[in-house]
Design an enzyme around this catalytic site. Structure first.
Site, PDB file in Angstrom:
ATOM      1  N   ARG A 145      -1.516 -10.447  12.594  1.00 53.48           N
ATOM      2  CA  ARG A 145      -1.924  -9.189  11.942  1.00 53.48           C
ATOM      3  C   ARG A 145      -2.809  -9.479  10.732  1.00 53.48           C
ATOM      4  NH1 ARG A 145       3.397  -6.304  10.408  1.00 53.48           N
ATOM      5  NH2 ARG A 145       2.133  -4.511   9.807  1.00 53.48           N
TER       6      ARG A 145
ATOM      7  N   ARG B 148     -11.443   1.335   8.619  1.00 53.20           N
ATOM      8  CA  ARG B 148     -10.999  -0.030   8.929  1.00 53.20           C
ATOM      9  C   ARG B 148     -12.144  -0.920   9.361  1.00 53.20           C
ATOM     10  NH1 ARG B 148      -5.206   0.637  11.161  1.00 53.20           N
ATOM     11  NH2 ARG B 148      -4.057  -0.090   9.343  1.00 53.20           N
TER      12      ARG B 148
ATOM     13  N   LYS C  91       0.818  -1.222   0.000  1.00 52.77           N
ATOM     14  CA  LYS C  91       0.000   0.000   0.000  1.00 52.77           C
ATOM     15  C   LYS C  91       0.848   1.266   0.000  1.00 52.77           C
ATOM     16  CE  LYS C  91      -2.584  -0.316   3.473  1.00 52.77           C
ATOM     17  NZ  LYS C  91      -3.369   0.128   4.579  1.00 52.77           N
TER      18      LYS C  91
ATOM     19  N   ARG D   2      12.075  -9.615   6.165  1.00 54.95           N
ATOM     20  CA  ARG D   2      12.584  -8.264   6.393  1.00 54.95           C
ATOM     21  C   ARG D   2      13.383  -8.198   7.699  1.00 54.95           C
ATOM     22  NH1 ARG D   2       8.127  -3.668   5.648  1.00 54.95           N
ATOM     23  NH2 ARG D   2       7.334  -4.521   7.604  1.00 54.95           N
TER      24      ARG D   2
ATOM     25  N   ARG E  45      12.085  -6.928  13.419  1.00 58.36           N
ATOM     26  CA  ARG E  45      11.095  -6.219  14.229  1.00 58.36           C
ATOM     27  C   ARG E  45      10.034  -7.211  14.698  1.00 58.36           C
ATOM     28  NH1 ARG E  45       8.567  -1.329  11.001  1.00 58.36           N
ATOM     29  NH2 ARG E  45       7.255  -3.115  10.575  1.00 58.36           N
TER      30      ARG E  45
END
Length: 227
Positions: A171, A93, A19, A127, A160
């Site tokens: 998530r 949302r 996004k 990542r 992270r």
């Protein structure tokens, strides 16, 4: 001269769907104002505004920020953009937020990045970052020269919490539960435009072609005065 109506667009997609990249390209090519709920929240928390302090208290407890707080925050900002084309990112949302937004303004189109969850899991869990500099590596397309080590300082890289496999799964499940109904809400209104794929660079030309039917490309001209 007929002034074309201003574009009111929303971009949706799970975390890690691209996004941010797509929004940046839309801003560059079409000169729209980009309003990100995440950026706005961070800004308010940093400035310790009333809404910012309230929002932080929910986040610190690991709770979702209530609809009315998010809606108030976003609608106040949207009112300042009534002269511009704009793109909302991260809002609405929930269906309650979408309904509140509808009362204030007419949404023209909802761009949905339909990226498979498996692709996102691979993308996010690959990542790793160098905390001191903020340098980001991706094990798939931008790996460090030595595994787990920053190219420049030789210091260890960390993952992270947000990018750890178990967190990514949570998530994505939360997005599915909370935001799928919003997609359905806009689908029923005939406003949802889904773009499916596993690579942002392959999805982008389709989004670009779609938006060109609504707005001129200002990236070639003087983009100083976006409409």
């Amino acid at each position: 001269m007929v002034v074309p109506p201003l574009l009111r667009a929303v971009i949706m997609g799970p975390p890690g769907s691209g996004k941010g990249t797509v929004s940046a390209r839309i801003i560059k090519h079409f000169g729209v104002k980009h309003l990100s709920s995440g950026d706005l929240l961070r800004d308010n928390m940093q400035k310790k505004t009333e809404v910012g302090i309230l929002a932080k208290s929910y986040i610190d407890q690991g709770q979702l920020i209530p609809d009315d707080i998010m809606t108030q925050l976003m609608l106040n900002e949207i009112k300042c953009l009534d002269q511009y084309n704009w793109l909302l990112d991260g809002f609405p949302r929930t269906v309650a937020q979408a309904e509140a937004l509808d009362k204030e303004c007419h949404i023209d189109t909802v761009i949905d990045l339909d990226v498979p969850f498996e692709t996102i899991k691979c993308r996010l869990t690959a990542r790793w970052i160098h905390p001191a500099s903020g340098r980001v590596y991706n094990l798939e397309f931008n790996p460090p020269k030595s595994q787990g080590i920053d190219d420049i300082t030789g210091e260890p890289l960390v993952q992270r919490d947000d990018d750890k496999p178990e967190t990514v799964s949570k998530r994505l499940q939360a997005y599915d539960a909370q935001t799928k109904p919003v997609l359905e809400y806009y689908r029923k209104k005939g406003l949802l435009k889904s773009f499916s794929g596993t690579e942002t660079n392959k999805i982008w030309p389709h989004i670009y072609a779609f938006l060109q039917t609504k707005l001129p490309d200002v990236s070639q001209k003087d983009a100083a005065n976006p409409r």
